[in-house]
Motif scaffolding. Sequence first.
Motif, PDB file in Angstrom:
ATOM      1  N   GLU A  30       9.978   2.463 -22.758  1.00 15.86           N
ATOM      2  CA  GLU A  30       9.647   3.285 -23.918  1.00 15.86           C
ATOM      3  C   GLU A  30      10.838   3.304 -24.869  1.00 15.86           C
ATOM      4  O   GLU A  30      11.929   3.717 -24.488  1.00 15.86           O
ATOM      5  CB  GLU A  30       9.329   4.696 -23.414  1.00 15.86           C
ATOM      6  CG  GLU A  30       8.858   5.638 -24.470  1.00 15.86           C
ATOM      7  CD  GLU A  30       8.651   7.047 -23.906  1.00 15.86           C
ATOM      8  OE1 GLU A  30       8.895   7.281 -22.707  1.00 15.86           O
ATOM      9  OE2 GLU A  30       8.276   7.918 -24.698  1.00 15.86           O
ATOM     10  N   LEU A  32      12.749   4.748 -28.043  1.00 15.67           N
ATOM     11  CA  LEU A  32      12.838   5.908 -28.934  1.00 15.67           C
ATOM     12  C   LEU A  32      13.964   5.664 -29.927  1.00 15.67           C
ATOM     13  O   LEU A  32      14.839   4.838 -29.682  1.00 15.67           O
ATOM     14  CB  LEU A  32      13.153   7.167 -28.121  1.00 15.67           C
ATOM     15  CG  LEU A  32      12.203   7.505 -26.974  1.00 15.67           C
ATOM     16  CD1 LEU A  32      12.686   8.749 -26.249  1.00 15.67           C
ATOM     17  CD2 LEU A  32      10.783   7.708 -27.490  1.00 15.67           C
ATOM     18  N   SER A  40      10.490  10.982 -32.206  1.00 20.11           N
ATOM     19  CA  SER A  40      10.008   9.597 -32.201  1.00 20.11           C
ATOM     20  C   SER A  40       9.272   9.273 -30.911  1.00 20.11           C
ATOM     21  O   SER A  40       8.979   8.125 -30.613  1.00 20.11           O
ATOM     22  CB  SER A  40      11.168   8.626 -32.410  1.00 20.11           C
ATOM     23  OG  SER A  40      12.127   8.740 -31.391  1.00 20.11           O
ATOM     24  N   ARG A  41       8.949  10.315 -30.141  1.00 22.47           N
ATOM     25  CA  ARG A  41       8.278  10.127 -28.871  1.00 22.47           C
ATOM     26  C   ARG A  41       6.837  10.568 -29.005  1.00 22.47           C
ATOM     27  O   ARG A  41       6.563  11.635 -29.545  1.00 22.47           O
ATOM     28  CB  ARG A  41       8.989  11.032 -27.868  1.00 22.47           C
ATOM     29  CG  ARG A  41       8.575  10.860 -26.479  1.00 22.47           C
ATOM     30  CD  ARG A  41       9.701  11.274 -25.553  1.00 22.47           C
ATOM     31  NE  ARG A  41       9.516  10.531 -24.315  1.00 22.47           N
ATOM     32  CZ  ARG A  41       9.190  11.102 -23.175  1.00 22.47           C
ATOM     33  NH1 ARG A  41       9.055  12.409 -23.103  1.00 22.47           N
ATOM     34  NH2 ARG A  41       9.009  10.365 -22.105  1.00 22.47           N
ATOM     35  N   GLY A 128       6.288   1.978 -28.210  1.00 28.08           N
ATOM     36  CA  GLY A 128       7.003   2.891 -29.102  1.00 28.08           C
ATOM     37  C   GLY A 128       6.282   3.013 -30.430  1.00 28.08           C
ATOM     38  O   GLY A 128       5.401   2.208 -30.744  1.00 28.08           O
ATOM     39  N   VAL A 132      10.862   1.675 -34.477  1.00 28.56           N
ATOM     40  CA  VAL A 132      11.932   2.089 -33.557  1.00 28.56           C
ATOM     41  C   VAL A 132      12.734   0.905 -33.028  1.00 28.56           C
ATOM     42  O   VAL A 132      13.773   1.088 -32.394  1.00 28.56           O
ATOM     43  CB  VAL A 132      11.411   2.919 -32.354  1.00 28.56           C
ATOM     44  CG1 VAL A 132      11.035   4.320 -32.763  1.00 28.56           C
ATOM     45  CG2 VAL A 132      10.278   2.212 -31.645  1.00 28.56           C
ATOM     46  N   LYS A 134      11.063  -2.159 -31.545  1.00 21.29           N
ATOM     47  CA  LYS A 134      10.380  -2.851 -30.431  1.00 21.29           C
ATOM     48  C   LYS A 134      10.537  -4.373 -30.528  1.00 21.29           C
ATOM     49  O   LYS A 134      10.927  -5.022 -29.569  1.00 21.29           O
ATOM     50  CB  LYS A 134       8.874  -2.503 -30.418  1.00 21.29           C
ATOM     51  CG  LYS A 134       8.585  -1.036 -30.165  1.00 21.29           C
ATOM     52  CD  LYS A 134       7.100  -0.737 -30.183  1.00 21.29           C
ATOM     53  CE  LYS A 134       6.436  -0.928 -31.531  1.00 21.29           C
ATOM     54  NZ  LYS A 134       6.986  -0.100 -32.610  1.00 21.29           N
TER      55      LYS A 134
END
Length: 288
Positions: A30, A32, A40-41, A128, A132, A134
């Motif tokens: 994950e 963040l 941002s979660r 995500g 962010v 990814k």
Amino acid sequence: MQVVQWYPGHMTKAKRAMKEDIKLIDLVIEILDARAPLSSRNPDIDELGRGKARLVLLNKADLADETANRVWEQSFLEQGLSTVRVDARNRGDMKPIQTAIRHACREKIERDLKRGIKNRPVRAMVVGIPNVGKSTFINSYAGRACAKTGNRPGVTRGNQWIRLSKEVELLDTPGILWPKFEDEQVGIRLAFLGSVKDEILGMEALSLELLAFLSRQYPEALMERYQFSETDVETEPEKMLRKIADRRNCLLKGNELDTEKAARLIIDDFRSGKLGRITLELPAEEQR
Ligand code: G4P
């Protein structure tokens, strides 16, 4: 400030696809944004990732306050989540991740060994909210080992597994989670980060929120970047914005101040780290 929650139709489809992908994996990575790890979660991930090993990456750690990074890392560790601070653009930062993956998947590895299964790679997927990091992470991480293992039966949307090492295979397409913001402050922080469209709040309103936050929490950043005096940082955000427009020659025809342009400049300065390393929120128990 009005923040509207919206959930486009294609996200329903994306969520369905992610549910399918998650069935294939052992580990959810994950991602963040270290500057606002809570905002941002998307908490849906707890439900989606139930029963899977979990690893949290506090990405863009290079842009966040180092003291706050450590506080957040500790907070996630206390919740039982393996956590690593990273700059996804930096390949050197990928090494500790291998160790963290092994740690996060230790139960699965032990279970395999008990059943006599040796060397079955851990299958992982990156998830995500937008922006962010990814794709950056997948590229940096896979860059070293980028050997695609080809399509496998059961893999949706023609996804491919990237073999990162003998121990880890990563799905090449990240799962996109939608930001969730019932709380207005969360929406504002996500807009600062560029994870929701700028037009939703408007640049000028957004910059005023940022100036207000910075004058409370990081006045020295304003003083350094815009040569503000101690009195300047205590004035209303509208005045600060006009001062920046003036100092940076943001002018419209007729020499009127172009506050919209100055607003964009401030937000860009924050996003690119020119205002220094800034964290927007701390865990609830240490809330700013
Ligand atoms: P996503 O797949 O999650 O949507 O994010 P993506 O990898 O596209 O990254 C978004 C932006 O963030 C990219 O900037 C990327 O370079 C930057 N980025 C990702 N990880 C890090 C990090 O750890 N530190 C820093 N400083 N930047 C990072 P970009 O290509 O310039 O796009 P944009 O910012 O102009 O949208």
